[in-house]
Design an enzyme around this catalytic site. Structure first.
Site, PDB file in Angstrom:
ATOM      1  N   GLU A 183       0.934  -1.170  -0.112  1.00 47.05           N
ATOM      2  CA  GLU A 183       0.045  -0.140   0.072  1.00 47.05           C
ATOM      3  C   GLU A 183       0.960   1.146   0.029  1.00 47.05           C
ATOM      4  O   GLU A 183       0.712   2.187   0.832  1.00 47.05           O
ATOM      5  CB  GLU A 183      -0.795  -0.101   1.251  1.00 47.05           C
ATOM      6  N   GLU A 377      -5.679  -7.953  -1.373  1.00 45.63           N
ATOM      7  CA  GLU A 377      -6.261  -7.843  -0.002  1.00 45.63           C
ATOM      8  C   GLU A 377      -7.818  -7.445  -0.163  1.00 45.63           C
ATOM      9  O   GLU A 377      -7.991  -6.530  -1.068  1.00 45.63           O
ATOM     10  CB  GLU A 377      -5.711  -6.731   0.900  1.00 45.63           C
TER      11      GLU A 377
HETATM   12  C1  BG6 Z   1      -4.353  -2.867   4.998  1.00 45.64           C
HETATM   13  C2  BG6 Z   1      -3.035  -3.445   5.268  1.00 45.64           C
HETATM   14  O1  BG6 Z   1      -4.216  -1.647   4.973  1.00 45.64           O
HETATM   15  O2  BG6 Z   1      -5.460  -3.113   5.402  1.00 45.64           O
HETATM   16  C3  BG6 Z   1      -3.149  -4.445   6.274  1.00 45.64           C
HETATM   17  O3  BG6 Z   1      -2.172  -3.765   4.275  1.00 45.64           O
HETATM   18  C4  BG6 Z   1      -4.240  -3.995   7.154  1.00 45.64           C
HETATM   19  O4  BG6 Z   1      -1.829  -4.642   6.823  1.00 45.64           O
HETATM   20  C5  BG6 Z   1      -5.412  -4.258   6.429  1.00 45.64           C
HETATM   21  O5  BG6 Z   1      -4.324  -5.172   8.184  1.00 45.64           O
HETATM   22  C6  BG6 Z   1      -6.738  -4.313   7.240  1.00 45.64           C
HETATM   23  O6  BG6 Z   1      -6.846  -2.971   8.121  1.00 45.64           O
HETATM   24  P1  BG6 Z   1      -6.835  -3.147   9.647  1.00 45.64           P
HETATM   25  O7  BG6 Z   1      -6.555  -1.780  10.046  1.00 45.64           O
HETATM   26  O8  BG6 Z   1      -8.077  -3.483   9.722  1.00 45.64           O
HETATM   27  O9  BG6 Z   1      -5.853  -4.110   9.988  1.00 45.64           O
END
Ligand code: BG6
Length: 478
Positions: A183, A377
């Site tokens: 990201e 993701e």
């Molecule tokens: C992304 C990241 O922003 O979202 C992850 O690459 C992160 O590392 C994921 O865990 C979900 O966000 P969060 O804050 O709910 O863990």
């Protein structure tokens, strides 16, 4: 009526990051990194969003869940067996830079760290799972943060180059899919995690942010070129946080504003990494804001030569924008700003749920770049309840994922070239933004709680069996 089909060889799997799963604090000569000094609980988000963090540990005030995380460091065999049971084709993970170079500045890599990832890759291959490796996922060595100011410093490029060369030489026969910075554009909103420094109270955030991005772009291009030289058959991508920006209404001023936000947040980094050039809109921005970058001889040529093979991106939500935000409710939970979209529901953490936004994202990115895309993701952070009989009925997560997978299918039918899908947090882990265990994303439940209690026992959730069928049917059975 459904007309799409997922292609043969589609890369189904799940995604994680070293600092959010491994634990193994200090083991195998691992050095301290940024995640090690980020506290758990609500205090973390305040730190990430406010200037002036000092990167010190304060145990009287906070706990530090990343130190133990879910203990993947010792339990990786059990976890990988569970991924295999779901039929994963790929597993996205990251390498902790500080396991390989504990301070970041050593001349030689740390053998114990290298060996750990050898073991993980071998275990994955034993089960027919290909690793997809993020080189840097929010875990810069703390020494580089404190002594060099993170990516503010040009010298860090040299340390990063040493790190990536060590990885490519060691794992050239074991890893076919790589990504540079997780990201990368999140540096705009979370510089601590993304760029390795805190904005100081007295400074304007944009000058150091763009300078740090420039250093990362050079570093990314060096990594891409090295990967192509050392492992010609491998693919290396970038990784961006993509949240399509909608105009709140048809007022052209709002439409223009949404377009500008879309370009700056979503496309700026990818334009440089995919097209190999700084886009015109950013040059105008720098000129108007008095930003002058130190771009040295050869940097731009390097950036041109080191363009990525694919675009990896995370997709959780869309963002709705208007110029005058005072008249609408803010979309606070979204972290990326904007106003509430009246057509969308939000998760328990306020992240707006928008499966069609994923189809829009895929089309936008493919229209712009014409390179393969990889959704690395996507997922729903939610509280889960373990029933008396031990079952976890996470239908809300299944609904979320089903709708997003359908959106990918529609995008495929639209003509988008999509390599695969690794949903986030395939096993429960420590949240990056809130440092909570209770914000769960997994198909696999981990008995670990925000107060530090729990046995770390793994349990299959209802979504585990559902995703297994999705993979087995190559996306037909949703
Ligand atoms: C992304 C990241 O922003 O979202 C992850 O690459 C992160 O590392 C994921 O865990 C979900 O966000 P969060 O804050 O709910 O863990």
């Amino acid at each position: 009526m459904k007309t799409y089909q997922f292609p043969k060889g589609f890369l189904w799997g799940g995604a994680t990051a070293a600092n959010q799963i491994e634990g193994g604090f200090g083991e195998g000569n691992k050095g301290l990194n940024i995640a090690d000094v980020l506290p758990g609980g609500k205090g973390r988000l305040d730190i990430l969003q406010s200037p002036g963090f000092d990167f010190e540990v304060d145990r009287d005030k906070y706990n530090y869940p990343n130190h133990e995380a879910i203990d993947f460091y010792h339990r990786y065999k059990e976890d990988i067996a569970l991924f295999a049971e779901m039929g994963f084709k790929v597993f996205r993970m990251s390498i902790a830079w500080t396991r390989i170079f504990p301070t970041g500045t050593e001349m030689e890599p740390n053998e114990e760290g290298l060996k750990f990832y050898d073991n993980v890759f071998d275990e994955l291959h034993k089960h027919g799972i290909e690793p997809v490796v993020t080189i840097s996922h929010y875990e810069m060595p703390l020494h580089l943060v404190k002594e060099y100011g993170g990516w503010r410093s040009r010298e860090v490029i040299t340390f990063f180059e040493r790190y990536v060369n060590a990885l490519f030489h060691r794992y050239k026969d074991k890893v076919k899919y790589w990504m540079t910075f997780n990201e990368i554009n999140s540096g705009f909103i979370m510089p601590i995690q993304g760029l390795g420094f805190a904005i100081q109270e007295e400074e304007d955030k944009y000058q150091p942010t763009f300078q740090a991005f420039h250093h990362q772009f050079v570093a990314s291009a060096i990594a891409v070129k090295a990967c192509h030289d050392i492992i010609p058959e491998a693919k290396i991508g970038n990784m961006i946080l993509y949240a399509p920006v909608y105009s709140y209404d048809s007022n052209p001023e709002n439409v223009m504003y949404a377009l500008q936000e879309e370009r700056m947040f979503n496309y700026f980094c990818a334009d440089v990494q995919v097209r190999g050039e700084y886009p015109a809109f950013i040059k105008r921005y720098w000129k108007e804001h008095g930003i002058e970058l130190d771009i040295q001889a050869g940097d731009l040529e390097l950036i041109k030569e080191g363009t990525v093979d694919y675009v990896g991106f995370s997709y959780y939500m869309s963002r709705t924008e208007k110029v005058d935000k005072t008249t609408e409710e803010a979309a606070e939970g979204n972290l990326i700003g904007g106003v509430r979209n009246p057509f969308l529901q939000a998760s328990e953490w306020g992240w707006e749920i928008d499966p069609t936004g994923l189809r829009i994202s895929l089309n936008n990115l493919y229209d712009r770049y014409q390179v393969p895309l990889f959704v690395v993701e996507n997922g729903l952070g939610a509280y889960d309840k373990v029933e008396q009989d031990g079952s976890i009925n996470d239908d809300y997560r299944i609904d979320f994922l089903r709708e997003h997978i359908k959106a990918m299918g529609e995008a495929l039918e639209d003509g988008v070239e999509l390599m695969g899908y690794t949903s986030w947090g395939c096993i429960d882990l420590v949240s990056a933004s809130s440092g909570q265990y209770s914000k769960r994303y997994g198909y696999i439940y981990v008995d670990k709680h925000d107060d530090g209690s729990g046995t770390l026992e793994r349990k299959r959730k209802k979504s585990f069996y559902w995703y297994k069928d999705v993979i087995a049917s190559n996306g037909e059975q949703l």
